[in-house]
Design a protein around this motif. Structure first.
Motif, PDB file in Angstrom:
ATOM      1  N   ILE A   1       0.740  -1.222  -0.240  1.00 36.96           N
ATOM      2  CA  ILE A   1       0.147  -0.052   0.092  1.00 36.96           C
ATOM      3  C   ILE A   1       0.928   1.303  -0.012  1.00 36.96           C
ATOM      4  O   ILE A   1       0.652   2.272  -0.702  1.00 36.96           O
ATOM      5  N   VAL A   2       1.841   1.105   0.864  1.00 34.36           N
ATOM      6  CA  VAL A   2       2.893   2.568   0.822  1.00 34.36           C
ATOM      7  C   VAL A   2       3.474   2.732  -0.465  1.00 34.36           C
ATOM      8  O   VAL A   2       3.533   3.803  -0.943  1.00 34.36           O
TER       9      VAL A   2
ATOM     10  N   ASN B   1       3.940  14.361   0.262  1.00 30.43           N
ATOM     11  CA  ASN B   1       3.816  15.940   0.224  1.00 30.43           C
ATOM     12  C   ASN B   1       2.741  16.298  -0.720  1.00 30.43           C
ATOM     13  O   ASN B   1       2.851  17.637  -1.091  1.00 30.43           O
ATOM     14  N   GLU B   2       1.610  15.747  -0.994  1.00 32.39           N
ATOM     15  CA  GLU B   2       0.454  16.263  -1.550  1.00 32.39           C
ATOM     16  C   GLU B   2      -0.637  15.967  -1.001  1.00 32.39           C
ATOM     17  O   GLU B   2      -1.679  15.235  -1.465  1.00 32.39           O
ATOM     18  N   PRO B   3      -0.906  16.460   0.398  1.00 35.55           N
ATOM     19  CA  PRO B   3      -2.323  16.030   1.043  1.00 35.55           C
ATOM     20  C   PRO B   3      -3.543  16.551   0.420  1.00 35.55           C
ATOM     21  O   PRO B   3      -4.669  16.137   0.760  1.00 35.55           O
ATOM     22  N   GLU B   4      -3.624  17.566  -0.501  1.00 32.60           N
ATOM     23  CA  GLU B   4      -4.763  18.039  -1.208  1.00 32.60           C
ATOM     24  C   GLU B   4      -5.338  17.356  -2.254  1.00 32.60           C
ATOM     25  O   GLU B   4      -6.282  17.305  -2.385  1.00 32.60           O
TER      26      GLU B   4
ATOM     27  N   GLU C   1      -2.360   1.678  11.868  1.00 33.47           N
ATOM     28  CA  GLU C   1      -0.883   1.349  11.929  1.00 33.47           C
ATOM     29  C   GLU C   1      -0.338   1.753  10.463  1.00 33.47           C
ATOM     30  O   GLU C   1       0.412   2.081  10.363  1.00 33.47           O
ATOM     31  N   LEU C   2      -1.535   1.585   9.316  1.00 32.05           N
ATOM     32  CA  LEU C   2      -1.236   2.001   8.182  1.00 32.05           C
ATOM     33  C   LEU C   2      -0.958   3.519   8.027  1.00 32.05           C
ATOM     34  O   LEU C   2      -0.289   3.988   7.635  1.00 32.05           O
ATOM     35  N   ASN C   3      -1.945   4.147   8.816  1.00 34.54           N
ATOM     36  CA  ASN C   3      -1.976   5.558   8.935  1.00 34.54           C
ATOM     37  C   ASN C   3      -0.502   6.031   9.202  1.00 34.54           C
ATOM     38  O   ASN C   3      -0.034   6.919   8.833  1.00 34.54           O
ATOM     39  N   ARG C   4      -0.082   5.272  10.314  1.00 37.63           N
ATOM     40  CA  ARG C   4       1.293   5.614  10.738  1.00 37.63           C
ATOM     41  C   ARG C   4       2.360   5.456   9.939  1.00 37.63           C
ATOM     42  O   ARG C   4       3.314   6.454   9.559  1.00 37.63           O
ATOM     43  N   GLN C   5       2.385   4.421   9.153  1.00 38.75           N
ATOM     44  CA  GLN C   5       3.516   4.110   8.210  1.00 38.75           C
ATOM     45  C   GLN C   5       3.319   5.070   7.087  1.00 38.75           C
ATOM     46  O   GLN C   5       4.148   5.625   6.328  1.00 38.75           O
ATOM     47  N   LEU C   6       2.044   5.323   6.766  1.00 39.64           N
ATOM     48  CA  LEU C   6       1.957   6.267   5.692  1.00 39.64           C
ATOM     49  C   LEU C   6       2.570   7.969   6.004  1.00 39.64           C
ATOM     50  O   LEU C   6       3.169   8.543   5.081  1.00 39.64           O
ATOM     51  N   ALA C   7       2.544   8.076   7.333  1.00 38.14           N
ATOM     52  CA  ALA C   7       2.736   9.458   7.710  1.00 38.14           C
ATOM     53  C   ALA C   7       4.459   9.407   7.672  1.00 38.14           C
ATOM     54  O   ALA C   7       4.905  10.317   7.466  1.00 38.14           O
TER      55      ALA C   7
ATOM     56  N   ILE D   1       3.102  10.593   3.503  1.00 38.22           N
ATOM     57  CA  ILE D   1       1.846  10.545   2.647  1.00 38.22           C
ATOM     58  C   ILE D   1       0.819  10.615   3.988  1.00 38.22           C
ATOM     59  O   ILE D   1       0.670  10.080   4.730  1.00 38.22           O
ATOM     60  N   THR D   2      -0.040  11.971   3.573  1.00 41.78           N
ATOM     61  CA  THR D   2      -0.941  12.436   4.440  1.00 41.78           C
ATOM     62  C   THR D   2      -2.436  12.145   3.958  1.00 41.78           C
ATOM     63  O   THR D   2      -2.722  12.678   2.992  1.00 41.78           O
ATOM     64  N   LEU D   3      -3.258  11.432   4.600  1.00 40.18           N
ATOM     65  CA  LEU D   3      -4.661  11.082   4.160  1.00 40.18           C
ATOM     66  C   LEU D   3      -5.507  11.858   4.915  1.00 40.18           C
ATOM     67  O   LEU D   3      -5.306  12.394   6.117  1.00 40.18           O
ATOM     68  N   PRO D   4      -6.720  12.327   4.273  1.00 35.73           N
ATOM     69  CA  PRO D   4      -7.698  13.113   5.058  1.00 35.73           C
ATOM     70  C   PRO D   4      -8.126  12.481   6.262  1.00 35.73           C
ATOM     71  O   PRO D   4      -7.865  11.369   6.581  1.00 35.73           O
ATOM     72  N   LYS D   5      -8.622  13.177   7.347  1.00 35.58           N
ATOM     73  CA  LYS D   5      -9.003  12.510   8.686  1.00 35.58           C
ATOM     74  C   LYS D   5      -9.854  11.491   8.863  1.00 35.58           C
ATOM     75  O   LYS D   5      -9.597  10.517   9.401  1.00 35.58           O
TER      76      LYS D   5
END
Length: 299
Positions: free
Chosen positions: A60-61, A69-72, A108-114, A118-122
């Motif tokens: 996934i990552v 660096n493109e959260p929008e 955990e996936l959100n942490r590894q993306l960060a 890679i920042t996903l919406p809330k």
């Protein structure tokens, strides 16, 4: 027998020559040779479920690197598909995905993306399906895994296929199909591999031939020495649903090389800024080093 001998026999005394020898005395219990057993070594490394979890995380990552660096433009949801060979493997993936704790894997996936910028919406959504027949239609596919990227503007997650055709110069293949379902970035350079300044080995997907490479035809011209071994990269931008060109260090003027994009309207765009994203249009021609011309088209 004398009276003395009778008394000795009565009380159990026997002459020394009549006592049984310890050497001839039978052993009441048979002896067996000791059995030497070799202890079974304890298994090393993480348990199987943890290995599958790491496999899914890496998959996934790697497929979401286009959103660094493109959260929008980041996706609002992900749908994971897993093809399982049997019921045992299905249960293994259930454990790997923490099926009894639905939010734990997503956290955990959100942490590894960060960790990979890679920042996903809330309130991004994550779901998965385990299948025994075939993987569902998806944005990306690798081995027994598939991934659908759900974008705010393009909820269907469909992909665009591209193609590179060699117009001038010699490449290993006359044309290359760009399939984002297989990978999102396609490196262009002279030769198959080169080592970067950081020590990492770079593998080129679109290979410009050297004079000494198999398949090079001297009748078609000289070698492409003005093309760097790490010249440029074509990347599929999932969020914008487009292909872009990035010029690597070897393709910049500082290295003595040049990269240009010639658009269908005859305008010419110099690609000479490191890190700059240059969108590609259907019918663009990419010139590298003044010696190689590649045609980019959409399929």
């Amino acid at each position: 027998m004398s009276l003395v001998e009778k008394i000795k026999n009565l009380f159990g005394f026997m002459p020394a020559d009549q006592q049984p020898s310890s050497e001839s005395k039978p052993d009441p219990s048979p002896r067996s040779e000791p059995v030497i057993t070799t202890p079974t070594p304890a298994p090393s490394g993480p348990p199987p479920a943890a290995q599958r979890r790491e496999q899914v995380m890496r998959f996934i990552v790697s497929k979401l690197r286009a959103y660094q660096n493109e959260p929008e433009t980041a996706p609002v949801g992900l749908r994971l598909g897993v093809l399982c060979a049997n019921s045992e493997e299905e249960e293994l993936y259930r454990v790997a995905l923490w099926a009894n704790q639905p939010e734990r894997f997503q956290h955990e996936l959100n942490r590894q993306l960060a960790d990979n910028y890679i920042t996903l919406p809330k309130n991004w959504q994550f779901e998965y399906t385990l299948s025994a027949d075939e993987l569902p239609d998806s944005t990306y596919r690798e081995g027994n895994l598939s991934l659908v990227v759900i974008d705010k503007s393009k909820p269907d997650g469909t992909l665009l296929l591209g193609k590179i055709v060699t117009l001038v110069g010699q490449t290993e293949q006359a044309e290359y199909v760009l399939n984002p379902a297989q990978k999102a970035t396609f490196a262009i350079g002279r030769g198959h591999t080169t080592q970067t300044t950081s020590g990492r080995v770079r593998t080129n997907d679109i290979v410009i031939l050297n004079d000494d490479d198999p398949g090079f035809d001297s009748q078609k011209g000289e070698g492409n020495a003005a093309v760097s071994r790490a010249h440029a990269t074509i990347r599929y931008d999932v969020g914008q649903k487009r292909y872009v060109l990035l010029v690597d260090a070897g393709g910049l003027p500082a290295s003595g090389n040049k990269t240009k994009i010639m658009h269908p309207d005859n305008s010419v765009e110099r690609a000479d800024i490191a890190g700059m994203v240059y969108p590609l249009q259907d019918g663009d021609q990419i010139e590298m080093g003044g010696e190689v011309m590649l045609l980019f088209t959409l399929l």
